[in-house]
Design an enzyme around this catalytic site. Structure first.
Site, PDB file in Angstrom:
ATOM      1  N   THR A   1       0.829  -1.219   0.000  1.00 54.07           N
ATOM      2  CA  THR A   1       0.000   0.000   0.000  1.00 54.07           C
ATOM      3  C   THR A   1       0.859   1.264   0.000  1.00 54.07           C
ATOM      4  O   THR A   1       0.462   2.294  -0.548  1.00 54.07           O
ATOM      5  CB  THR A   1      -0.974   0.047   1.196  1.00 54.07           C
ATOM      6  OG1 THR A   1      -0.239   0.107   2.418  1.00 54.07           O
ATOM      7  CG2 THR A   1      -1.899  -1.160   1.199  1.00 54.07           C
TER       8      THR A   1
ATOM      9  N   LEU B   1      -2.368   5.047  -0.659  1.00 58.60           N
ATOM     10  CA  LEU B   1      -3.737   4.533  -0.869  1.00 58.60           C
ATOM     11  C   LEU B   1      -3.882   3.151  -0.223  1.00 58.60           C
ATOM     12  O   LEU B   1      -4.131   2.149  -0.920  1.00 58.60           O
ATOM     13  CB  LEU B   1      -4.058   4.512  -2.361  1.00 58.60           C
ATOM     14  CG  LEU B   1      -4.146   5.905  -3.004  1.00 58.60           C
ATOM     15  CD1 LEU B   1      -4.444   5.798  -4.497  1.00 58.60           C
ATOM     16  CD2 LEU B   1      -5.211   6.771  -2.308  1.00 58.60           C
ATOM     17  N   HIS B   2      -3.750   3.138   1.126  1.00 57.80           N
ATOM     18  CA  HIS B   2      -3.825   1.853   1.844  1.00 57.80           C
ATOM     19  C   HIS B   2      -5.165   1.160   1.571  1.00 57.80           C
ATOM     20  O   HIS B   2      -5.221   0.066   1.008  1.00 57.80           O
ATOM     21  CB  HIS B   2      -3.703   2.078   3.351  1.00 57.80           C
ATOM     22  CG  HIS B   2      -2.464   2.795   3.788  1.00 57.80           C
ATOM     23  ND1 HIS B   2      -1.202   2.267   3.639  1.00 57.80           N
ATOM     24  CD2 HIS B   2      -2.287   4.004   4.410  1.00 57.80           C
ATOM     25  CE1 HIS B   2      -0.304   3.103   4.131  1.00 57.80           C
ATOM     26  NE2 HIS B   2      -0.940   4.165   4.607  1.00 57.80           N
ATOM     27  N   ASP B   3      -6.232   1.795   2.047  1.00 59.21           N
ATOM     28  CA  ASP B   3      -7.547   1.144   1.954  1.00 59.21           C
ATOM     29  C   ASP B   3      -8.060   1.039   0.505  1.00 59.21           C
ATOM     30  O   ASP B   3      -8.642   0.013   0.139  1.00 59.21           O
ATOM     31  CB  ASP B   3      -8.556   1.875   2.845  1.00 59.21           C
ATOM     32  CG  ASP B   3      -8.188   1.743   4.321  1.00 59.21           C
ATOM     33  OD1 ASP B   3      -7.434   0.821   4.662  1.00 59.21           O
ATOM     34  OD2 ASP B   3      -8.662   2.567   5.135  1.00 59.21           O
TER      35      ASP B   3
END
Ligand code: BDR
Ligand code: CA
Length: 343
Positions: free
Chosen positions: A221, A267-269
């Site tokens: 991520t 943009l982890h999620d």
């Protein structure tokens, strides 16, 4: 490869589904909001339910944020929403207001129009009678062998669902989890990633339950960075209420990233949602993962067995984790859809 399924039975309010049913468990959160927008504009999936959990902010603020986002997107078939756990299983809540703003959405609630009216008035919050863990079980039962759960916050709701009905939770086809750091440092402590740090007991329980987990950790991520310029271009291509909303809540995230010398918002999620929508974006490898619950300096650490030894000398894999990602294609998917109107 994108999986598309046509349903021949009317399982929800007389609607025929032609897409993969998805439940999002979330603690919104700037990147959670971006992830929800991506999911709600992806025709490959149908967001059937959203459950909230305490994490980036309290569960009350996170639940209000879900309705703020739904107010802007106005999906044709609004998902069922349930409030979930207000605190981790065994520990006091640790939040991340310094990353996401006091309200979780970059202090959006303070913005005003020129005439003094709030730009984003408090949304009406209409939650299910069921709580988050029960809605997870109910949705898994409603779509046996089909449901994709995307977990974007601490795993408290999933751990509670497991306690209440492990067999029902195992009806889920895939459980895509954003969390952990397999071969890279943490983002809260040197050892731990935020979601696992906040509720390590929940994460440990979920990983030891024989679930079809696909882990999307910081290893991948952190590579997918949203820059101000890229977002400005996406906004320019689809100007309007939704684009302005995205700009408004992302500003705080960009400022935070700048002040920490990061090149943009990680943009982890959204990457977890992207992997749910298009599994080919990441490369998954089997691992046995434990989560540290007792360490003095290692609370919430992801302990993945990466030893290069004979498989019969290790514990059997309990998840598949992504250590490689197609950065360019992931960003393209995100940028094409985030400001677009709902699918
Ligand atoms: C995770 O922590 C949260 O702050 C983000 O929303 C994401 O889910 C990244 O470590
Ligand atoms: Ca999150």
């Amino acid at each position: 490869m994108v999986t598309t399924k046509t349903y021949d039975t009317n399982r929800r309010e007389g609607c025929q589904l032609t897409t993969t049913p998805v439940l999002i468990d979330t603690d919104p959160g700037i990147d959670d909001a971006l992830a929800m927008l991506l999911a709600l504009s992806s025709p490959e999936v149908s967001v059937e339910a959203i459950t909230t959990v305490a994490g980036n902010v309290t569960v009350e603020l996170g639940t209000a944020n879900v309705f703020r986002i739904l107010d802007v997107v106005r999906p044709a078939r609004p998902p069922r929403v349930a409030r979930g756990a207000a605190a981790p299983l065994e520990r006091p809540l640790v939040t991340a207001a310094h990353v996401h703003g006091q309200d979780g959405l970059g202090n959006l609630d303070r913005l005003q129009e020129p005439d003094g009216r709030p730009r984003y008035p408090d949304p009406a919050v209409k939650v299910e009678m069921l709580d988050g863990p029960d809605l997870i079980l109910d949705t898994a039962e409603r779509y046996p062998g089909e449901l994709v759960v995307v977990a974007l916050g601490p795993l408290t709701n999933l751990a509670l669902a497991l306690k209440r009905g492990a067999a029902r939770l195992r009806l889920a086809r895939r459980i895509v989890v954003m969390g952990g750091a397999v071969s890279v440092p943490g983002n809260v402590t040197p050892a731990a990633e935020f979601n696992f740090y906040v509720d390590p007991e929940a994460a440990a329980a979920v990983f030891n339950a024989g679930l079809p987990i696909e882990l999307i950790p910081l290893d991948v991520t952190r590579q997918v960075l949203l820059t101000r310029a890229a977002l400005a271009e996406a906004v320019g291509r689809a100007p309007g209420r939704r684009a302005r909303f995205v700009e408004d809540f992302s500003r705080f995230g960009f400022d935070f990233a700048d002040s920490h010398g990061e090149g943009g918002i990680a943009l982890h999620d959204p990457l977890a949602v992207a992997a749910a929508v298009d599994p080919g974006l990441v490369q998954l490898e089997p691992f046995h993962v434990d989560v540290e619950c007792a360490g003095t300096h290692t609370r919430g650490m992801t302990v993945a067995d990466r030893r290069d030894i004979a498989p019969d000398r290790k514990k059997a894999p309990n998840c598949r984790a992504a250590l490689r990602v197609d950065v360019e294609r992931s960003l393209r998917l995100f940028l094409e859809r985030v400001c677009r109107t709902s699918a």
